[in-house]
Design a protein around this motif. Sequence first.
Motif, short mmCIF file in Angstrom:
data_model
loop_
_atom_site.label_atom_id
_atom_site.label_comp_id
_atom_site.label_asym_id
_atom_site.label_seq_id
_atom_site.Cartn_x
_atom_site.Cartn_y
_atom_site.Cartn_z
N VAL A 1 0.80 -1.06 0.13
CA VAL A 1 -0.07 -0.07 -0.04
C VAL A 1 0.86 1.19 0.05
CG1 VAL A 1 -2.00 -1.12 0.98
CG2 VAL A 1 -0.33 -0.37 2.47
N GLU A 2 1.92 1.26 0.51
CA GLU A 2 2.80 2.44 0.78
C GLU A 2 3.42 2.62 -0.71
OE1 GLU A 2 3.42 -0.10 2.78
OE2 GLU A 2 3.20 0.56 4.85
N THR A 3 3.88 1.71 -1.45
CA THR A 3 4.51 2.23 -2.65
C THR A 3 3.46 2.46 -3.75
OG1 THR A 3 6.47 0.61 -2.42
CG2 THR A 3 5.96 1.14 -4.51
N ILE A 4 2.27 1.83 -3.70
CA ILE A 4 1.13 2.02 -4.58
C ILE A 4 0.78 3.69 -4.30
CG2 ILE A 4 -1.11 1.67 -5.02
CD1 ILE A 4 -0.29 -1.34 -4.61
N GLU A 5 0.52 3.86 -3.01
CA GLU A 5 0.25 5.35 -2.70
C GLU A 5 1.14 6.46 -3.21
OE1 GLU A 5 -2.04 6.38 0.33
OE2 GLU A 5 -1.42 8.56 -0.09
N ALA A 6 2.38 6.11 -3.14
CA ALA A 6 3.54 6.99 -3.49
C ALA A 6 3.43 7.11 -5.15
CB ALA A 6 4.86 6.41 -3.18
N ILE A 7 3.11 6.16 -5.71
CA ILE A 7 3.03 6.02 -7.18
C ILE A 7 1.58 6.95 -7.64
CG2 ILE A 7 2.55 4.65 -9.27
CD1 ILE A 7 4.32 2.44 -8.06
N ALA A 8 0.69 6.82 -6.91
CA ALA A 8 -0.56 7.48 -7.29
C ALA A 8 -0.51 9.00 -6.90
CB ALA A 8 -1.66 6.90 -6.28
N VAL A 9 0.34 9.33 -5.81
CA VAL A 9 0.37 10.91 -5.57
C VAL A 9 1.36 11.45 -6.55
CG1 VAL A 9 1.74 12.46 -3.86
CG2 VAL A 9 0.36 10.40 -3.09
N LYS A 10 2.49 10.38 -6.93
CA LYS A 10 3.38 11.20 -8.12
C LYS A 10 2.76 11.52 -9.38
CE LYS A 10 7.57 9.92 -10.39
NZ LYS A 10 8.45 8.55 -10.64
N HIS A 11 1.66 10.70 -9.70
CA HIS A 11 1.05 10.84 -11.15
C HIS A 11 -0.34 11.16 -10.88
CE1 HIS A 11 4.48 8.75 -13.23
NE2 HIS A 11 4.53 7.86 -12.11
N GLY A 12 -0.66 11.51 -9.92
CA GLY A 12 -2.06 12.15 -9.70
C GLY A 12 -3.37 11.24 -9.73
N LEU A 13 -3.09 9.84 -9.35
CA LEU A 13 -4.08 9.04 -9.57
C LEU A 13 -4.79 8.44 -8.54
CD1 LEU A 13 -1.62 6.39 -11.48
CD2 LEU A 13 -3.13 8.23 -12.72
N ALA A 14 -6.00 7.90 -8.57
CA ALA A 14 -7.10 7.43 -7.64
C ALA A 14 -6.43 6.05 -7.15
CB ALA A 14 -8.54 7.49 -7.77
N VAL A 15 -6.52 5.55 -5.99
CA VAL A 15 -6.61 4.25 -5.59
C VAL A 15 -7.66 3.60 -4.94
CG1 VAL A 15 -5.04 2.44 -4.21
CG2 VAL A 15 -4.07 4.66 -5.32
N ILE A 16 -8.29 2.71 -5.66
CA ILE A 16 -9.61 1.98 -5.17
C ILE A 16 -8.99 0.37 -4.87
CG2 ILE A 16 -11.76 1.23 -5.57
CD1 ILE A 16 -11.86 3.43 -7.88
N TYR A 17 -9.32 0.11 -3.81
CA TYR A 17 -8.77 -1.35 -3.49
C TYR A 17 -9.96 -2.33 -3.37
CZ TYR A 17 -4.28 -0.19 -2.06
OH TYR A 17 -2.95 0.25 -2.17
N ASP A 18 -9.93 -3.32 -4.12
CA ASP A 18 -10.78 -4.45 -4.12
C ASP A 18 -10.53 -5.18 -2.77
OD1 ASP A 18 -12.56 -6.77 -3.91
OD2 ASP A 18 -12.41 -6.86 -6.32
#
Length: 367
Positions: A140-157
């Motif tokens: 979750v930490e790395t995914i969060e960092a990628i999302a913040v860097k590229h301005g993406l939403a994160v939705i977990y199933d």
Amino acid sequence: MADKILVTRSSMPDFDQYVNTIRPLWDSCWLTNSGKYHQEFEARLKSLCQVDNLCLTVNGHLALELVIEAMDFPKGSEVITTPFTFTSTTNAIVRNGLEPVFCDIKESDFTIDESKIEELITDKTVAILPVHVYGNPCNVETIEAIAVKHGLAVIYDAAHAFGEVYKGRGIAAYGDASIFSFHATKVFNSIEGGAVCADDPAICDKINVLKNFGLEGEDVIGECGTNGKMNEFCAAFGLCNLGELEANIARRKTVVELYHTLLRDVKEIRLNTYCKDLVPNYAYLPAILDSGKDRDDLYRFLKDNDIYARKYFYPLTCDALYLKEVKAYDVDVARDISDRVLTLPLYADMTQDQVKRVCECILKYFN
Ligand SMILES: *Cc1c(COP(=O)(O)O)cnc(C)c1O
């Protein structure tokens, strides 16, 4: 002949408790549309999941479809996701008019391979939709960092991860939103049911409108909504089952530990193990066969002995027939795991004798 052992068995609440809970519905005659139990169930789930915003839906799939819809991405946008999941995950993306972009998974825990996400990002990417598959938390930490860097939403199933705590926080604390499924076959069930947890309260407000035909108050048809409401009988079932959740997870833990003990000498299979920062829910017990072993043959051998394991997840969702126009992605690890995985029978009231029977059968097969 011994009884059939199925891959799962629904957890049932105490019969009298359920009957007593639903009896008042014969007085109120209020069966659905945000009734008393719906409200109570939502409040209980909110505190259990340690989140501020949670809304119930009729099932987990609608939870996923509606949370994506509520985020209002432009049609044709791309969503980076995993093909190693139940088909619901991918269907929810496509049914929203978005394009799934499949990222490979990790051999270790079967979750999305975060090191391969960035290379899939284009100017059409709007979100990352990973799955805490089998209850194994994503990175979750790395995914969060990628999302913040590229301005993406994160939705977990998080359909597999209900009740889990990861690094001291409820699993739904991660990402912009998470969805749970309370389907009959899950760790915790309300017969059918689901929930969305979202950081932004406006997302839950919008889902509450969308799940009720898009009605905004009595006189306004605001959105082109659907019907995704949970009824009072399901909410009451969920409330009763919630009281059993902790005990059921403890029973599952005992079953899983017995499997690990009895199968420890079977070198041909690797059982799923949990990472150390997780309070797991013991939702599934996938076994990965060594390369070169024939998974389908073991599946048939167990079946001939009245033991019903599941090829969970096979096929990959990127192989859905409706996606035949979508470009081929490099998902070699997912493909390999999907060909070698067998999910073993596991449920809260599985007896020691039943676990032994499954394990003896597996031992017999490999000897
Ligand atoms: C079960 C499941 C769903 C769908 O939930 P339902 O409540 O059955 O609609 C979605 N995603 C995953 C990964 C699931 O296992």
